[in-house]
Design a protein around this motif. Sequence first.
Motif, PDB file in Angstrom:
ATOM      1  N   ASN A   1       1.027  -1.181  -0.209  1.00 43.82           N
ATOM      2  CA  ASN A   1       0.347  -0.118   0.049  1.00 43.82           C
ATOM      3  C   ASN A   1       0.980   1.362  -0.488  1.00 43.82           C
ATOM      4  O   ASN A   1       2.561   1.303   0.476  1.00 43.82           O
ATOM      5  CB  ASN A   1      -1.319  -0.110   1.258  1.00 43.82           C
ATOM      6  N   LEU A   2       0.079   2.335  -0.353  1.00 41.73           N
ATOM      7  CA  LEU A   2       0.490   3.444  -0.337  1.00 41.73           C
ATOM      8  C   LEU A   2       0.296   4.404   0.606  1.00 41.73           C
ATOM      9  O   LEU A   2      -0.886   4.647   1.151  1.00 41.73           O
ATOM     10  CB  LEU A   2       1.099   4.538  -1.696  1.00 41.73           C
ATOM     11  N   PHE A   3       1.682   5.147   1.246  1.00 37.66           N
ATOM     12  CA  PHE A   3       1.113   6.196   2.045  1.00 37.66           C
ATOM     13  C   PHE A   3       1.139   7.675   0.856  1.00 37.66           C
ATOM     14  O   PHE A   3       2.317   7.982   0.757  1.00 37.66           O
ATOM     15  CB  PHE A   3       1.489   6.290   3.241  1.00 37.66           C
TER      16      PHE A   3
ATOM     17  N   TYR B   1      -3.619  -7.767  -6.494  1.00 34.39           N
ATOM     18  CA  TYR B   1      -4.168  -6.739  -4.935  1.00 34.39           C
ATOM     19  C   TYR B   1      -4.605  -5.723  -5.832  1.00 34.39           C
ATOM     20  O   TYR B   1      -4.660  -5.323  -6.672  1.00 34.39           O
ATOM     21  CB  TYR B   1      -2.327  -6.193  -5.303  1.00 34.39           C
TER      22      TYR B   1
ATOM     23  N   TYR C   1      -7.562  -2.590  -3.252  1.00 35.18           N
ATOM     24  CA  TYR C   1      -7.102  -1.936  -2.730  1.00 35.18           C
ATOM     25  C   TYR C   1      -8.431  -0.284  -2.470  1.00 35.18           C
ATOM     26  O   TYR C   1      -9.161  -0.057  -3.763  1.00 35.18           O
ATOM     27  CB  TYR C   1      -5.642  -0.447  -2.471  1.00 35.18           C
TER      28      TYR C   1
ATOM     29  N   PHE D   1      -5.562   5.717   3.415  1.00 34.20           N
ATOM     30  CA  PHE D   1      -5.447   4.529   2.256  1.00 34.20           C
ATOM     31  C   PHE D   1      -6.556   3.511   3.973  1.00 34.20           C
ATOM     32  O   PHE D   1      -6.024   4.363   4.689  1.00 34.20           O
ATOM     33  CB  PHE D   1      -3.775   3.577   2.585  1.00 34.20           C
TER      34      PHE D   1
ATOM     35  N   GLU E   1      -4.333  -6.069   4.342  1.00 41.45           N
ATOM     36  CA  GLU E   1      -4.337  -4.497   5.315  1.00 41.45           C
ATOM     37  C   GLU E   1      -5.238  -4.299   5.459  1.00 41.45           C
ATOM     38  O   GLU E   1      -5.839  -3.422   4.461  1.00 41.45           O
ATOM     39  CB  GLU E   1      -2.592  -3.886   5.076  1.00 41.45           C
TER      40      GLU E   1
END
Lengths: 113, 111
Positions: A100-102, B31, B33, B45, B56
């Motif tokens: 995941n990205l921040f 994946y 998101y 996120f 996650e």
Amino acid sequence: AQSVTQPDIHITVSEGASLELRCNYSYGATPYLFWYVQSPGQGLQLLLKYFSGDTLVQGIKGFEAEFKRSQSSFNLRKPSVHWSDAAEYFCAVAPTGANNLFFGTGTRLTVIP
Amino acid sequence: EPEVTQTPSHQVTQMGQEVILRCVPISNHLYFYWYRQILGQKVEFLVSFYNNEISEKSEIFDDQFSVERPDGSNFTLKIRSTKLEDSAMYFCASSDTSPLHFGNGTRLTVT
């Protein structure tokens, strides 16, 4: 604490002038680094990315960015800005091994004629 | 070039109602998101999904949120009982490794 900082909320440049947008990160190891652009009402388009190797990376639309480990920075540059570059620019990091990205808070670019 | 597509582009709902935001990721990506961007704030996120389960999630992704891959192509975000503060742009993304490819987002307005 882990963070991504874009210190400039809003930048105004004249068309044809050079541009540099700043990004600093704070992570334990060198993360993967990205710049995304968001035009009004649009999604996030990837400009360029850095994973490893050459610290100067080239992207689309004439943009480039330089990774400087000593400064924990990944600044975005363009030698000559076009009116169509007006948009919001986001720096993002992916901690090594994470998917995941921040994102940083973004820098809004205004281009004046 | 393959794209991530999101529907609808704009949804208005009343507080307390359930909403489902839909996404079609790029077909060979594994994946998935969801991210959220409250107006004037940074992109945050929410959750990542791999192999039919959440891999996650952030603190924002509380019990009112859920994700599902109901078939081989769609990826949905459900908000069970919307609150005013859920008003935001919701972005879906997909990837095979890196980087993430984002959709154009769904603007959710809760009134």
